[in-house]
Design a protein around this motif. Structure first.
Motif, PDB file in Angstrom:
ATOM      1  N   ALA A   9       1.330   3.561   2.182  1.00  0.00           N
ATOM      2  CA  ALA A   9       1.830   3.955   3.356  1.00  0.00           C
ATOM      3  C   ALA A   9       2.413   2.808   4.148  1.00  0.00           C
ATOM      4  CB  ALA A   9       0.761   4.613   4.301  1.00  0.00           C
ATOM      5  N   ALA A  10       2.295   1.308   3.658  1.00  0.00           N
ATOM      6  CA  ALA A  10       2.611   0.458   4.600  1.00  0.00           C
ATOM      7  C   ALA A  10       2.738  -1.003   3.511  1.00  0.00           C
ATOM      8  CB  ALA A  10       1.999  -0.059   5.743  1.00  0.00           C
ATOM      9  N   THR A  11       3.536  -1.825   3.924  1.00  0.00           N
ATOM     10  CA  THR A  11       3.497  -3.061   3.178  1.00  0.00           C
ATOM     11  C   THR A  11       3.163  -4.325   4.189  1.00  0.00           C
ATOM     12  OG1 THR A  11       5.268  -2.413   1.908  1.00  0.00           O
ATOM     13  CG2 THR A  11       5.075  -4.988   2.088  1.00  0.00           C
ATOM     14  N   ILE A  12       2.417  -5.218   3.773  1.00  0.00           N
ATOM     15  CA  ILE A  12       1.931  -6.351   4.294  1.00  0.00           C
ATOM     16  C   ILE A  12       2.604  -7.546   4.142  1.00  0.00           C
ATOM     17  CG2 ILE A  12      -0.198  -7.514   5.250  1.00  0.00           C
ATOM     18  CD1 ILE A  12      -1.894  -5.138   4.294  1.00  0.00           C
ATOM     19  N   GLY A  13       3.137  -8.287   5.195  1.00  0.00           N
ATOM     20  CA  GLY A  13       3.579  -9.477   4.886  1.00  0.00           C
ATOM     21  C   GLY A  13       2.588 -10.446   5.553  1.00  0.00           C
ATOM     22  N   VAL A  14       2.115 -11.732   4.856  1.00  0.00           N
ATOM     23  CA  VAL A  14       1.214 -12.497   5.327  1.00  0.00           C
ATOM     24  C   VAL A  14       1.858 -13.826   5.634  1.00  0.00           C
ATOM     25  CG1 VAL A  14      -0.689 -11.421   4.016  1.00  0.00           C
ATOM     26  CG2 VAL A  14       0.262 -13.608   3.205  1.00  0.00           C
ATOM     27  N   MET A  19       0.888  -1.269  -0.300  1.00  0.00           N
ATOM     28  CA  MET A  19      -0.070   0.240   0.060  1.00  0.00           C
ATOM     29  C   MET A  19       0.974   1.163   0.035  1.00  0.00           C
ATOM     30  SD  MET A  19      -2.847  -1.178   2.738  1.00  0.00           S
ATOM     31  CE  MET A  19      -1.692  -1.186   4.044  1.00  0.00           C
ATOM     32  N   THR A  48       1.886  -9.149   9.044  1.00  0.00           N
ATOM     33  CA  THR A  48       2.733  -7.770   9.859  1.00  0.00           C
ATOM     34  C   THR A  48       2.528  -6.785   8.682  1.00  0.00           C
ATOM     35  OG1 THR A  48       4.249  -9.852  10.098  1.00  0.00           O
ATOM     36  CG2 THR A  48       5.315  -7.565  10.217  1.00  0.00           C
ATOM     37  N   VAL A  49       2.342  -5.629   9.300  1.00  0.00           N
ATOM     38  CA  VAL A  49       2.051  -4.518   8.612  1.00  0.00           C
ATOM     39  C   VAL A  49       3.390  -3.376   9.024  1.00  0.00           C
ATOM     40  CG1 VAL A  49       0.509  -2.577   8.133  1.00  0.00           C
ATOM     41  CG2 VAL A  49      -0.089  -4.626   8.875  1.00  0.00           C
ATOM     42  N   SER A  50       4.278  -3.247   7.900  1.00  0.00           N
ATOM     43  CA  SER A  50       5.470  -2.351   8.138  1.00  0.00           C
ATOM     44  C   SER A  50       5.391  -1.301   7.323  1.00  0.00           C
ATOM     45  CB  SER A  50       6.492  -3.285   8.048  1.00  0.00           C
ATOM     46  OG  SER A  50       6.413  -4.611   7.864  1.00  0.00           O
ATOM     47  N   ASN A  51       6.121  -0.253   7.738  1.00  0.00           N
ATOM     48  CA  ASN A  51       6.700   0.983   6.894  1.00  0.00           C
ATOM     49  C   ASN A  51       7.858   1.516   7.506  1.00  0.00           C
ATOM     50  OD1 ASN A  51       5.975   2.440   9.160  1.00  0.00           O
ATOM     51  ND2 ASN A  51       4.021   3.361   7.921  1.00  0.00           N
TER      52      ASN A  51
END
Lengths: 147, 200
Positions: free
Chosen positions: A132-137, A130, B40-43
């Motif tokens: 504003a952020a990246t999601i790892g699943v 996204m 995990t949500v990261s920036n």
């Protein structure tokens, strides 16, 4: 031992080459469409209909009344809500060559993602991006919204 | 009003930042089978993990750590994410076929599965079908992969002979890299020697 390892590696490359590049690898299919939606592919914009193939680098957009459901070759499932734009940045499901990658970008709108076999075989190669952020699943079902 | 132009500049700047911030929301919900995974949500500012059903995090912008998880109810989920919360898609159906040893002849029990596969394909049109050969972990790999590819092609031929359009069928081999039953290397396992048909 090293020679065996090297030979196995060569074999893996050879086989991956033999079986994966024969035709263009199948990425995914449009399973459901409601309202209006488009796919932009190599500069051309196509109207989305069910049964249509998804390809790497596709940009999928839904109109204000649009809903789209996609099923990928690894069983990943993605639903797009109205006013949504995603891009299929990277998709590889070729376990034989150990080529596994799923990188989908949600640019705006809403999306539901249910992970498939890529997330099981190589969780670190699944990324939902996204602005504003990246999601790892890790084997999961996730909802996302970008305003 | 003219005496405070800086106020307007600041306000305009704040609105611009808000417009560019791409405020985002992420929720973890149960899988179709009820299991709950982990995300995990990261920036650039940091990272948070979510591992409970219906937990959400808000990401204000890429310079702000995603908010601590909060649990929401079904109504709030629908308010946040709208239609994608309840867009049921039938998950792909998998059929597993087995073969006579060292041959591309289907076992009789697997041959009986063919009508079920054809019914699933008909029920899901328009669809895409994958036919994937798999081997166990006993070498010789090249031989195994070639054999499982031959088996996959035999299944493709069966489907095409039964009236399924060739251009909706995708044939491939995963070799020993996608085992049904996890085993060590060099383990014979009849369940892993298979052709999988996936109907979407």
């Amino acid at each position: 031992m090293q020679i065996i390892l090297f030979r196995r590696l060569c074999l893996a490359f050879l086989l991956a080459g033999m079986f994966s590049t024969a035709a263009h690898a199948f990425v995914g299919v449009v399973k459901t469409v409601e309202g209006e939606a488009t796919i932009t592919r190599k500069g051309k914009t196509l109207n989305v209909v069910t049964g249509m193939e998804i390809e790497q680098a596709d940009i999928v957009r839904t109109a204000r009344d649009g809903l789209v459901g996609l099923i990928f070759s690894d069983d990943s499932m993605i639903a797009l809500g109205p006013g949504t734009e995603i891009s299929v940045d990277d998709y590889l499901f070729e376990p034989l060559g150990k080529k596994l990658s799923l990188v989908i970008q949600l640019i705006r709108g809403t999306m539901s993602f249910i992970s498939g076999q890529i997330a099981k075989l190589a969780p670190e190669s699944v990324q939902l991006v996204m602005p504003a952020a990246t999601i790892g699943v890790r084997g999961t079902h996730v909802l996302m919204k970008v305003e | 009003m003219h005496r405070y132009p800086s106020v307007w500049i600041v306000l305009a700047a704040m609105m611009l930042v808000a417009a560019c911030s791409h405020r985002s929301v992420v929720a973890l919900v149960p899988d179709p089978d009820g299991a709950v995974g982990q995300v995990t949500v990261s920036n650039a500012a940091g990272s948070i993990a979510i591992d409970q059903a219906n937990q959400t995090t808000v990401i204000r912008d890429d310079q702000t750590v995603p908010s601590a998880p909060t649990t929401v109810d079904a109504a709030q989920l629908e308010k946040l994410f709208g239609a994608v919360v309840n867009t049921p898609m039938p998950p792909p159906v998998h059929f597993i076929l087995h073969f006579q040893s060292d041959s591309d002849q289907l076992l009789p029990v697997s041959r009986k599965a063919l009508p079920k596969i054809l019914t699933a394909i008909a029920a899901r049109m328009p669809t895409r079908v994958s036919v994937i050969g798999h081997t166990d972990t006993v070498g010789n790999e090249a031989y195994n992969v070639a054999l499982s590819m031959r088996r996959a092609q035999a299944v493709r031929k069966l489907l095409v002979d039964s009236g399924i359009a060739d251009n909706i069928i995708d044939v491939s081999s995963h070799g020993e890299e996608n085992l049904l039953i996890k085993t060590a290397d060099n383990v014979a396992n009849a369940q892993n020697r298979r052709v999988e048909v996936v109907v979407r």
